[in-house]
Design an enzyme around this catalytic site. Sequence first.
Site, PDB file in Angstrom:
ATOM      1  N   TYR A 144      42.765  73.799  -1.795  1.00 40.22           N
ATOM      2  CA  TYR A 144      42.398  72.556  -1.125  1.00 40.22           C
ATOM      3  C   TYR A 144      40.924  72.316  -1.392  1.00 40.22           C
ATOM      4  O   TYR A 144      40.121  73.255  -1.264  1.00 40.22           O
ATOM      5  CB  TYR A 144      42.661  72.687   0.383  1.00 40.22           C
ATOM      6  CG  TYR A 144      42.166  71.516   1.186  1.00 40.22           C
ATOM      7  CD1 TYR A 144      42.829  70.281   1.136  1.00 40.22           C
ATOM      8  CD2 TYR A 144      41.036  71.625   2.002  1.00 40.22           C
ATOM      9  CE1 TYR A 144      42.369  69.199   1.863  1.00 40.22           C
ATOM     10  CE2 TYR A 144      40.579  70.542   2.739  1.00 40.22           C
ATOM     11  CZ  TYR A 144      41.238  69.334   2.666  1.00 40.22           C
ATOM     12  OH  TYR A 144      40.776  68.263   3.391  1.00 40.22           O
ATOM     13  N   ASP A 247      34.706  76.407  -6.247  1.00 42.92           N
ATOM     14  CA  ASP A 247      34.636  75.811  -4.911  1.00 42.92           C
ATOM     15  C   ASP A 247      34.432  76.951  -3.911  1.00 42.92           C
ATOM     16  O   ASP A 247      35.371  77.642  -3.526  1.00 42.92           O
ATOM     17  CB  ASP A 247      35.917  75.024  -4.629  1.00 42.92           C
ATOM     18  CG  ASP A 247      35.896  74.386  -3.246  1.00 42.92           C
ATOM     19  OD1 ASP A 247      34.936  74.638  -2.483  1.00 42.92           O
ATOM     20  OD2 ASP A 247      36.846  73.648  -2.927  1.00 42.92           O
ATOM     21  N   LYS A 275      30.505  74.792   4.782  1.00 43.38           N
ATOM     22  CA  LYS A 275      30.795  75.643   5.950  1.00 43.38           C
ATOM     23  C   LYS A 275      29.683  76.610   6.373  1.00 43.38           C
ATOM     24  O   LYS A 275      28.803  76.242   7.154  1.00 43.38           O
ATOM     25  CB  LYS A 275      32.090  76.377   5.683  1.00 43.38           C
ATOM     26  CG  LYS A 275      33.220  75.375   5.337  1.00 43.38           C
ATOM     27  CD  LYS A 275      34.564  75.798   5.758  1.00 43.38           C
ATOM     28  CE  LYS A 275      35.627  74.798   5.328  1.00 43.38           C
ATOM     29  NZ  LYS A 275      36.582  74.426   6.313  1.00 43.38           N
TER      30      LYS A 275
HETATM   31  N1  PMP Z   1      36.989  73.213  -0.316  1.00 42.93           N
HETATM   32  C1  PMP Z   1      37.554  74.236   0.326  1.00 42.93           C
HETATM   33  C2  PMP Z   1      37.808  75.507  -0.422  1.00 42.93           C
HETATM   34  C3  PMP Z   1      37.877  74.130   1.675  1.00 42.93           C
HETATM   35  O1  PMP Z   1      38.450  75.161   2.299  1.00 42.93           O
HETATM   36  C4  PMP Z   1      37.604  72.923   2.350  1.00 42.93           C
HETATM   37  C5  PMP Z   1      37.910  72.741   3.823  1.00 42.93           C
HETATM   38  N2  PMP Z   1      38.697  73.642   4.431  1.00 42.93           N
HETATM   39  C6  PMP Z   1      37.019  71.883   1.628  1.00 42.93           C
HETATM   40  C7  PMP Z   1      36.713  72.060   0.299  1.00 42.93           C
HETATM   41  C8  PMP Z   1      36.695  70.576   2.296  1.00 42.93           C
HETATM   42  O2  PMP Z   1      35.617  70.751   3.146  1.00 42.93           O
HETATM   43  P1  PMP Z   1      35.345  69.691   4.326  1.00 42.93           P
HETATM   44  O3  PMP Z   1      36.455  69.860   5.311  1.00 42.93           O
HETATM   45  O4  PMP Z   1      34.003  70.082   4.853  1.00 42.93           O
HETATM   46  O5  PMP Z   1      35.341  68.352   3.678  1.00 42.93           O
END
Ligand code: PMP
Length: 437
Positions: A144, A247, A275
């Site tokens: 994701y 990512d 995060k």
């Molecule tokens: N990349 C990864 C690997 C994630 O786990 C997430 C959110 N769980 C995102 C991108 C998206 O981040 P955000 O919810 O801050 O938009």
Amino acid sequence: MTHVTQKTDAFFERARQVMPFGVASNFRWWGDGHDIGVARAEGAYFWDLDGNRYIDYRLGFGPVILGHGYPAVVERVAEAIKNGTIFAFTHELEVKVAERIAHMCPGVDMVRFANSGGEATMHSLRIARSHTGREKIVKFEGQYHGMYDYMLFSTASSPASALGHRRSPIPSVVSSGIPKALHSLVIPVPFNDFETLERTVRQTWSDVAAIIVEPILGNAASIMPQPGWLELIRDLCDEYGIVMIMDEVKTGFRIAPGGAQEFFGVIPDLVTYAKAMGNGFPIAVIGGKREVMGSVGPGRTAHGGTYCGNVVGTAAADATLEIIARGDVLKTIEARGSALMQGISRVLTAAGIAHHVLGVPAMFGIALCEEKPTDYRAWAQADNDLYERIVMALVRNGAVPDPDSREPWFVCAAHTEQDVGETLSYFEDAVKVATGG
Ligand code: PMP
């Protein structure tokens, strides 16, 4: 514990009147009558509206690395914002945080700020497309990357039955409202499938701008990369002029001070963080090699936003990264997480439940199955209903990981040995309740 939910139930009645499903993000909906309304949080705990206290292993889906309301971070933000929050000019904290990240993360020469992980990965795709002059993106099933249209394909929300044959995977769209034209821009590949990845890249490389990879499947039970997997991606990107995007929204500043790049020793061309870098304050970055980040600029590749680099987020990141760089908090997290992983495994073994505890102590997952899963398709074969029953009993006892086994348990520096001990005894009880033992 006596688990009262009266106020919470009434609260969600009210919330559902003004927000679809009573939540601000689809991922937060646990089902009517099951959601928790939060009153406040501190350290490793939060309290619901009825006064129940919970040991928190969701930690806002991962950001809270030091503990909720961590004083040194809150104070740095409170002090900084007395002098303004946003200027439409560059300020000291932005440069300071950019320097910290470049210092901590091996592959980062330059960064641009964003406000969420999704925003950061979205920009990374544009930079990769601009840099290569190509349009397609290879992504891995069960990953994701955010809530925007380009990447809502073959995520951990896709049923495994919609992914097609593993040798010729289908981009499985996970939402209505995504333009059909975008389907052709995504090439999904099963994680850890060396043969399919190699064949796919050799066949399609001239259209491929980027391979985007979560180094650990942080949205699919923390499945780890097999030895050589990240290296294969690196090699294929080098051979075919493709941009490798790591990512690190979940792994960054969590699994090592320099994230997965440091942990696995593989350096991507672009990387995204969010995060943990702000301990729960909204901030994100796209970073990478000077050559690729150099594509960004007026008249070249668009990147920007009113709140990019705002004082709230950068002050939080300045304090959080300063603490993480010292290394001791991540050692504490590793010790607590290891104790949990081992203890959970002991309890499941004693109960005769086949299982694998996956990932790393700072973010680990549990798959209730015989064979160790190495991709999202295999995770889907696990007994995820039993896992959910165990976790819902655990929640009633007072410890809260996500009942969806795809979401890892997150550990923070505020978790104490006592919290771990309590959690394990709650877990043992929850397994008995869920199995009728
Ligand atoms: N990349 C990864 C690997 C994630 O786990 C997430 C959110 N769980 C995102 C991108 C998206 O981040 P955000 O919810 O801050 O938009």
